[in-house]
Design a protein around this motif. Structure first.
Motif, PDB file in Angstrom:
ATOM      1  N   ARG A  73      82.888  49.785 -72.935  1.00 14.97           N
ATOM      2  CA  ARG A  73      83.494  48.474 -73.213  1.00 14.97           C
ATOM      3  C   ARG A  73      83.865  48.325 -74.693  1.00 14.97           C
ATOM      4  NH1 ARG A  73      83.683  48.589 -67.853  1.00 14.97           N
ATOM      5  NH2 ARG A  73      81.695  48.157 -66.844  1.00 14.97           N
ATOM      6  N   ARG A  74      83.025  48.834 -75.577  1.00 14.19           N
ATOM      7  CA  ARG A  74      83.160  48.570 -77.008  1.00 14.19           C
ATOM      8  C   ARG A  74      84.491  49.054 -77.592  1.00 14.19           C
ATOM      9  NH1 ARG A  74      81.621  51.297 -81.677  1.00 14.19           N
ATOM     10  NH2 ARG A  74      80.975  49.957 -83.430  1.00 14.19           N
ATOM     11  N   PRO A  75      84.900  50.312 -77.385  1.00 12.14           N
ATOM     12  CA  PRO A  75      86.166  50.748 -77.995  1.00 12.14           C
ATOM     13  C   PRO A  75      87.378  49.979 -77.483  1.00 12.14           C
ATOM     14  CG  PRO A  75      85.305  52.422 -76.511  1.00 12.14           C
ATOM     15  CD  PRO A  75      84.219  51.429 -76.692  1.00 12.14           C
ATOM     16  N   VAL A  76      87.357  49.568 -76.220  1.00 12.47           N
ATOM     17  CA  VAL A  76      88.483  48.808 -75.675  1.00 12.47           C
ATOM     18  C   VAL A  76      88.539  47.422 -76.300  1.00 12.47           C
ATOM     19  CG1 VAL A  76      89.513  47.874 -73.568  1.00 12.47           C
ATOM     20  CG2 VAL A  76      88.418  50.115 -73.527  1.00 12.47           C
ATOM     21  N   MET A  77      87.382  46.820 -76.520  1.00 13.83           N
ATOM     22  CA  MET A  77      87.354  45.507 -77.164  1.00 13.83           C
ATOM     23  C   MET A  77      87.856  45.588 -78.601  1.00 13.83           C
ATOM     24  SD  MET A  77      84.026  43.460 -75.772  1.00 13.83           S
ATOM     25  CE  MET A  77      84.663  42.011 -76.596  1.00 13.83           C
ATOM     26  N   LEU A  78      87.499  46.662 -79.306  1.00 11.71           N
ATOM     27  CA  LEU A  78      87.982  46.825 -80.683  1.00 11.71           C
ATOM     28  C   LEU A  78      89.497  46.974 -80.717  1.00 11.71           C
ATOM     29  CD1 LEU A  78      85.257  49.223 -82.143  1.00 11.71           C
ATOM     30  CD2 LEU A  78      85.521  46.775 -82.573  1.00 11.71           C
ATOM     31  N   TYR A  79      90.044  47.724 -79.769  1.00 15.53           N
ATOM     32  CA  TYR A  79      91.509  47.840 -79.679  1.00 15.53           C
ATOM     33  C   TYR A  79      92.137  46.466 -79.463  1.00 15.53           C
ATOM     34  CZ  TYR A  79      95.878  48.208 -77.101  1.00 15.53           C
ATOM     35  OH  TYR A  79      97.155  48.008 -76.639  1.00 15.53           O
ATOM     36  N   SER A  80      91.541  45.681 -78.585  1.00 18.08           N
ATOM     37  CA  SER A  80      92.076  44.354 -78.289  1.00 18.08           C
ATOM     38  C   SER A  80      92.078  43.465 -79.526  1.00 18.08           C
ATOM     39  CB  SER A  80      91.255  43.700 -77.171  1.00 18.08           C
ATOM     40  OG  SER A  80      91.661  42.371 -76.953  1.00 18.08           O
ATOM     41  N   PRO A 183      76.832  46.590 -79.599  1.00 22.28           N
ATOM     42  CA  PRO A 183      76.479  47.884 -79.007  1.00 22.28           C
ATOM     43  C   PRO A 183      77.249  48.119 -77.715  1.00 22.28           C
ATOM     44  CG  PRO A 183      74.848  46.258 -78.418  1.00 22.28           C
ATOM     45  CD  PRO A 183      75.845  45.538 -79.278  1.00 22.28           C
ATOM     46  N   GLU A 184      77.228  49.361 -77.245  1.00 17.29           N
ATOM     47  CA  GLU A 184      77.854  49.687 -75.959  1.00 17.29           C
ATOM     48  C   GLU A 184      76.938  49.237 -74.825  1.00 17.29           C
ATOM     49  OE1 GLU A 184      80.107  50.249 -73.240  1.00 17.29           O
ATOM     50  OE2 GLU A 184      80.970  50.994 -75.113  1.00 17.29           O
ATOM     51  N   SER A 185      77.522  48.731 -73.746  1.00 14.37           N
ATOM     52  CA  SER A 185      76.722  48.232 -72.626  1.00 14.37           C
ATOM     53  C   SER A 185      76.728  49.172 -71.424  1.00 14.37           C
ATOM     54  CB  SER A 185      77.259  46.868 -72.176  1.00 14.37           C
ATOM     55  OG  SER A 185      78.580  47.000 -71.657  1.00 14.37           O
ATOM     56  N   LEU A 186      77.712  50.055 -71.331  1.00 18.44           N
ATOM     57  CA  LEU A 186      77.852  50.893 -70.150  1.00 18.44           C
ATOM     58  C   LEU A 186      77.254  52.269 -70.406  1.00 18.44           C
ATOM     59  CD1 LEU A 186      79.096  50.890 -67.295  1.00 18.44           C
ATOM     60  CD2 LEU A 186      81.178  51.856 -68.300  1.00 18.44           C
ATOM     61  N   ALA A 187      76.191  52.568 -69.710  1.00 16.70           N
ATOM     62  CA  ALA A 187      75.521  53.857 -69.877  1.00 16.70           C
ATOM     63  C   ALA A 187      76.432  54.995 -69.413  1.00 16.70           C
ATOM     64  CB  ALA A 187      74.211  53.877 -69.090  1.00 16.70           C
ATOM     65  N   PRO A 188      76.409  56.156 -70.100  1.00 17.77           N
ATOM     66  CA  PRO A 188      77.282  57.279 -69.709  1.00 17.77           C
ATOM     67  C   PRO A 188      77.085  57.717 -68.269  1.00 17.77           C
ATOM     68  CG  PRO A 188      76.318  57.655 -71.876  1.00 17.77           C
ATOM     69  CD  PRO A 188      75.635  56.439 -71.316  1.00 17.77           C
ATOM     70  N   GLY A 189      75.879  57.576 -67.723  1.00 19.25           N
ATOM     71  CA  GLY A 189      75.611  58.060 -66.377  1.00 19.25           C
ATOM     72  C   GLY A 189      76.314  57.305 -65.273  1.00 19.25           C
ATOM     73  N   VAL A 190      76.800  56.107 -65.528  1.00 18.56           N
ATOM     74  CA  VAL A 190      77.446  55.311 -64.481  1.00 18.56           C
ATOM     75  C   VAL A 190      78.958  55.228 -64.678  1.00 18.56           C
ATOM     76  CG1 VAL A 190      75.387  53.939 -64.063  1.00 18.56           C
ATOM     77  CG2 VAL A 190      77.070  53.152 -65.739  1.00 18.56           C
TER      78      VAL A 190
END
Length: 406
Positions: A73-80, A183-190
Motif C-alpha cells: 500500500r505504501r509506495p502506491v500512496m506515495l505516488y498518489s 509503515p507497510e500494512s500488507l505482509a509479503p506472504g499474502v
C-alpha cells in the motif's frame, strides 16, 4: 497482521490529502467561470473538467489498487500524494481551459489514496471491526472537508489561485509524512502474483459484476455513488445560481457537511450498527438520502440547506455499512482489487454524472432563482436513491444470510 494502532498513520494521511482536495472545491467552478462567458457555458465546461478527472480515475484506479496488492500500500500512496501535488500546481498556473485539462488529467491519474487507504484499513482490521475502521477512514475524509472547503472559501476570497498553492503544499507535506512515518500494512506472504488482466478497469468491473453473491449490493452502491457524484458536481454552481452564494458561503456549507459526516462516522457509527446492524443501517441511510435530495431541490432559502444537512445524519452511515458488507464477502488478498473496483464505480460515476448533471443545470441556469425546476439535478438524485432502496431490499430478501441482527 499489523498492529491496530497503525490505522492512526493512515487516518492522518487521508486527512491531509482530503484537506488539500477540500480547499479547491468552492473555488474550482469559479476558476472555470473566469474562462467562460455565461452560466450555461460555465456549467457545461465544469462538467467536462469533472468528467475528465473521473475518466482518468476510472482508467488508473483499478491499476493502482491491484498494484497495491502486489507491491504494498505504501509506495502506491506515495505516488498518489506526489501526483496530487503536481495536479494542484498545474491547475493554479493554468492560463486557459486547455491547461486546466492537464491538471485534471494528472489529478485523476494520481487519486488512489482513498481506495488504497481503505485497503490498508482492511489489512489491519478484523472482520468484526472492519466497518468501524472504514468509518474512521470516512471520518478522516470528512474532517478534511471540515477544514478544507471553509479555508478554501476564505483563501479564494483573497485570491482565486491561492487555495491551489496551499493544497499543493499540503500534498507535499503529506508525501514527506508518508515517506518518513507510514509503515507497510500488507505482509509479503499474502501478496498475489501480478496479473496484467487486473490493470484493465473494465476487467475489474466485469469481475465485480459477475459476483452474483454481492451483485445487489454493487447495484445499490453504484446508484448511491452516482447520486453523490451528481451532487458533488452541481452543488457549488446550484447554490451560486439559486441563492447567490459566494465561495466563502459554499465553503461554510461544505464545512457543515464534513462536520456532520465526521460526527456520524467517528462517533455514532458503532452505536448505530449495534442498534440496527449493517443491513438495516444501510437501508435507513439510503432512505434518508432520498428525502434529503428532494428537500435540497425544493429549498427556497439558503438556510434550509443547512437544516437538511443536519437532519440527514443516517445517510453518512450508509456508505461504510455497505462497504463493510461487500468487504466481508471478499478474501483478504483481494481487498485492494475490491476497493479499487468500487472506486472505479465511483470514477465511472464521475465521468457520467458531471456531464449529465452539468447539462441539466445548464438548461435551467437561466430560470428565475425561485423556479422549482432549478432543483432538477437533485430530483434525479432522489430518484436514484429510490432505485437503490428497491435494489437493496430485493438483495436482502433473496440473501437472508446477509441480514444481521442488532
Amino acid at each position: 497482521m499489523q498492529k491496530a494502532g497503525n490505522l492512526n498513520f493512515i487516518l492522518i494521511c487521508v486527512f491531509i490529502d482530503m484537506l488539500g482536495v477540500g480547499l479547491i472545491v468552492p473555488v474550482l467552478p469559479v476558476l472555470v467561470g473566469q474562462f467562460t462567458s455565461s452560466r450555461d457555458e460555465q456549467s457545461l465546461w465544469y462538467g467536462v473538467m469533472s468528467a475528465t478527472f473521473g475518466l482518468m480515475q476510472f482508467l488508473f484506479m483499478p491499476m493502482l489498487g491491484a498494484l497495491s496488492d502486489r507491491v504494498g500500500r505504501r509506495p502506491v500512496m506515495l505516488y498518489s500524494m506526489g501526483g496530487m501535488c503536481a495536479n494542484f500546481l498545474a491547475t493554479a498556473w493554468a492560463p486557459n481551459l486547455a491547461c486546466l485539462f492537464i491538471g485534471r488529467v494528472i489529478g485523476g491519474m494520481s487519486s488512489a489514496s482513498m481506495s488504497v487507504a481503505a485497503a490498508y484499513a482492511s489489512d489491519i482490521s478484523t472482520p468484526e471491526n472492519r466497518a468501524r475502521s472504514f468509518g474512521k477512514v470516512g471520518a478522516a475524509f470528512g474532517l478534511g472537508f471540515i477544514c478544507g472547503p471553509m479555508l478554501g472559501g476564505l483563501l479564494g476570497s483573497v485570491n482565486i489561485h491561492l487555495p491551489f498553492y496551499v493544497a499543493a503544499g499540503l500534498s507535499a507535506a503529506n508525501f514527506i509524512y508518508g515517506y518518513l512515518v507510514v509503515p507497510e500494512s500488507l505482509a509479503p506472504g499474502v501478496r498475489p502474483p501480478f496479473d496484467k488482466a487486473r490493470l484493465n478497469p473494465f476487467t475489474s468491473l466485469i469481475k465485480l459484476a459477475r459476483r452474483t453473491d454481492i451483485r445487489g449490493l454493487v447495484v445499490t452502491f453504484t446508484l448511491v455513488t452516482c447520486a453523490q457524484m451528481m451532487l458533488n458536481t452541481t452543488w457549488v454552481l446550484y447554490t451560486t445560481f439559486r441563492f447567490g452564494w459566494s465561495p466563502g458561503q459554499n465553503g461554510f456549507a461544505l464545512f457543515c457537511v464534513g462536520l456532520t459526516a465526521a460526527v456520524v462516522q467517528a462517533g455514532l457509527l458503532g452505536v448505530l450498527i449495534k442498534r440496527w446492524g449493517e443491513v438495516r443501517l444501510s437501508v435507513l441511510g439510503i432512505i434518508s438520502g432520498a428525502v434529503a435530495y428532494l428537500a435540497y431541490g425544493l429549498a427556497t432559502e439558503g438556510w434550509m440547506m443547512y437544516a437538511i444537512i443536519v437532519c440527514n445524519v443516517l445517510a453518512f452511515a450508509a456508505g461504510p455499512a455497505l462497504q463493510s458488507l461487500v468487504s466481508r464477502a471478499t478474501p483478504a488478498d483481494e481487498q485492494g482489487e475490491l476497493m479499487g473496483s468500487l472506486q472505479s464505480i465511483s470514477s465511472a460515476g464521475v465521468i457520467v454524472m458531471p456531464l449529465l448533471g452539468s447539462f441539466i443545470l445548464a438548461q435551467v441556469s437561466r430560470l428565475p432563482a425561485g423556479d422549482w425546476r432549478i432543483g432538477a439535478t437533485f430530483f434525479l438524485c432522489a430518484a436514484m436513491q429510490v432505485a437503490a432502496i428497491v435494489a437493496a431490499r430485493r438483495y436482502f430478501a433473496t440473501h437472508p444470510h446477509a441480514t444481521d441482527r442488532p
